[in-house]
Design a protein around this motif. Structure first.
Motif, short mmCIF file in Angstrom:
data_model
loop_
_atom_site.label_atom_id
_atom_site.label_comp_id
_atom_site.label_asym_id
_atom_site.label_seq_id
_atom_site.Cartn_x
_atom_site.Cartn_y
_atom_site.Cartn_z
N ARG A 22 0.83 -1.20 0.00
CA ARG A 22 0.00 0.00 0.00
C ARG A 22 0.88 1.26 0.00
NH1 ARG A 22 -5.31 -1.53 1.07
NH2 ARG A 22 -5.93 0.57 1.58
N THR A 23 1.71 1.37 -0.98
CA THR A 23 2.52 2.57 -1.17
C THR A 23 2.24 3.12 -2.55
OG1 THR A 23 4.39 1.37 -2.11
CG2 THR A 23 4.35 1.61 0.30
N ALA A 24 2.56 4.39 -2.74
CA ALA A 24 2.33 5.01 -4.04
C ALA A 24 3.12 4.30 -5.13
CB ALA A 24 2.71 6.48 -3.97
N ARG A 25 4.31 3.84 -4.77
CA ARG A 25 5.15 3.15 -5.74
C ARG A 25 4.44 1.92 -6.30
NH1 ARG A 25 8.80 -0.75 -6.97
NH2 ARG A 25 10.89 -0.11 -7.66
N ASP A 26 3.85 1.12 -5.42
CA ASP A 26 3.21 -0.11 -5.86
C ASP A 26 1.91 0.14 -6.61
OD1 ASP A 26 5.01 -2.26 -4.86
OD2 ASP A 26 4.61 -1.28 -2.96
N PHE A 27 1.16 1.16 -6.18
CA PHE A 27 -0.05 1.49 -6.93
C PHE A 27 0.30 2.05 -8.31
CE2 PHE A 27 -2.11 1.79 -2.61
CZ PHE A 27 -2.94 0.70 -2.81
N PHE A 28 1.40 2.76 -8.40
CA PHE A 28 1.88 3.27 -9.69
C PHE A 28 2.18 2.10 -10.63
CE2 PHE A 28 5.71 4.65 -12.20
CZ PHE A 28 5.07 5.56 -13.01
N VAL A 29 2.81 1.07 -10.10
CA VAL A 29 3.15 -0.09 -10.91
C VAL A 29 1.89 -0.87 -11.29
CG1 VAL A 29 4.34 -2.33 -10.91
CG2 VAL A 29 5.48 -0.30 -9.98
N SER A 30 0.93 -0.99 -10.37
CA SER A 30 -0.24 -1.83 -10.60
C SER A 30 -1.34 -1.15 -11.42
CB SER A 30 -0.83 -2.30 -9.27
OG SER A 30 -1.42 -1.21 -8.56
N ALA A 31 -1.21 0.13 -11.70
CA ALA A 31 -2.26 0.85 -12.44
C ALA A 31 -2.51 0.20 -13.79
CB ALA A 31 -1.87 2.31 -12.62
N PRO A 32 -3.77 0.03 -14.18
CA PRO A 32 -4.07 -0.53 -15.50
C PRO A 32 -3.55 0.39 -16.61
CG PRO A 32 -6.02 -0.51 -14.09
CD PRO A 32 -4.99 0.32 -13.40
N ASP A 33 -3.21 -0.19 -17.73
CA ASP A 33 -2.70 0.61 -18.85
C ASP A 33 -3.74 1.61 -19.36
OD1 ASP A 33 -0.33 -0.71 -18.66
OD2 ASP A 33 -0.59 -1.94 -20.45
N ASP A 34 -5.04 1.31 -19.17
CA ASP A 34 -6.04 2.25 -19.66
C ASP A 34 -6.23 3.44 -18.72
OD1 ASP A 34 -7.33 0.94 -17.62
OD2 ASP A 34 -9.15 0.48 -18.73
N VAL A 35 -5.60 3.40 -17.55
CA VAL A 35 -5.60 4.57 -16.65
C VAL A 35 -4.40 5.46 -16.97
CG1 VAL A 35 -5.38 5.34 -14.25
CG2 VAL A 35 -6.86 3.40 -14.80
N LEU A 36 -3.23 4.85 -17.11
CA LEU A 36 -2.03 5.59 -17.50
C LEU A 36 -1.71 5.22 -18.95
CD1 LEU A 36 0.12 5.18 -14.26
CD2 LEU A 36 -1.32 7.11 -14.94
N ARG A 37 -2.46 5.78 -19.87
CA ARG A 37 -2.46 5.34 -21.26
C ARG A 37 -1.10 5.51 -21.95
NH1 ARG A 37 -7.64 4.37 -22.99
NH2 ARG A 37 -9.30 5.17 -21.64
N LEU A 38 -0.37 6.53 -21.59
CA LEU A 38 0.91 6.76 -22.25
C LEU A 38 2.03 5.91 -21.66
CD1 LEU A 38 1.03 10.64 -22.77
CD2 LEU A 38 0.68 8.87 -24.50
N LEU A 39 1.75 5.28 -20.51
CA LEU A 39 2.81 4.58 -19.79
C LEU A 39 2.45 3.12 -19.53
CD1 LEU A 39 3.66 7.31 -17.11
CD2 LEU A 39 4.74 6.97 -19.35
N PRO A 40 2.77 2.22 -20.43
CA PRO A 40 2.60 0.79 -20.14
C PRO A 40 3.40 0.42 -18.89
CG PRO A 40 3.12 1.14 -22.46
CD PRO A 40 3.33 2.45 -21.77
N GLN A 41 3.02 -0.69 -18.25
CA GLN A 41 3.65 -1.05 -16.99
C GLN A 41 5.16 -1.19 -17.12
OE1 GLN A 41 3.28 -5.06 -15.03
NE2 GLN A 41 2.07 -3.87 -13.55
#
Length: 210
Positions: A22-41
């Motif tokens: 539950r850290t910002a780092r891990d949520f950043f990594v786990s975000a779906p590609d359709d949320v961060l469209r320009l940034l694939p995992q």
């Protein structure tokens, strides 16, 4: 008895992993590609590697542009997805000891203008957002409300940037009108607009600082 002890130990390890995730780092990594469209995992992991090793080398976004991570803490992560788009992910604790994710998207056009979206920890949009950006009139001083038409003539929309502090407990909004207007036009309405707003976040509520 040994088997029971092992089960308890394994459960404790899983609980520990859940808390650590539950850290910002891990949520950043786990975000779906359709949320961060320009940034694939894979690109996000690349950005983290560069940042954590102190490198300013850019990562390449989905359209071939340059992406950079700019700040990282347990509660927030900030990054440029492109030269004109800055984003920040913040963890917002709630009254029920749950977690909301706030995603700030700031476009530079050239004045910065932000939008905030809220998600649960599974990256589902929340049904009822705990905060909405103030409307146009909420950025006008008493003098500005009286002379609203004059302000509207100079400033047809109110560009506002948003940023959470590193702990994710304070939201700061900045009126970016000076970056949108030339100095003479800004001076003519300076007394009619509010330059900034600050909100303290407590139990998931955004409380305007007096």
């Amino acid at each position: 008895m040994m088997k029971k002890a092992l089960v308890i130990l394994f459960a404790a390890m899983l609980a520990g992993i859940g808390v650590a995730a539950r850290t910002a780092r891990d949520f950043f990594v786990s975000a779906p590609d359709d949320v961060l469209r320009l940034l694939p995992q894979a690109t996000r992991l690349d950005m983290l590697d560069y940042f954590e090793f102190g490198s300013t080398h850019p990562s390449i976004n989905a359209f071939g542009g340059e992406a950079h991570m700019t700040a990282l803490s347990d509660a927030t992560v900030a990054f440029d997805t492109d030269k004109d788009v800055h984003m920040q992910l913040a963890i917002v604790p709630t009254a029920k000891n749950d977690t909301l994710l706030a995603l700030v998207t700031t476009l530079h056009m050239p004045a910065a203008d932000s939008h905030i979206s809220f998600f649960d920890t599974a990256w589902r949009p929340v049904a009822k957002a705990p905060f909405a950006m103030p409307g146009y009139d909420e950025w006008l001083s008493p003098e500005g409300l009286t002379g609203r038409d004059d302000v509207l003539t100079e400033l047809p929309f109110m560009p506002v940037s948003a940023a959470f502090d590193a702990e994710g407990l304070v939201l700061m909004l900045t009126n970016e009108a000076p970056a949108y207007l030339d100095k003479s036009r800004t001076d003519s309405i300076a007394a009619k607009i509010i330059p900034s707003k600050v909100y303290d976040i407590k139990d998931g509520k955004f409380l305007p600082r007096q």
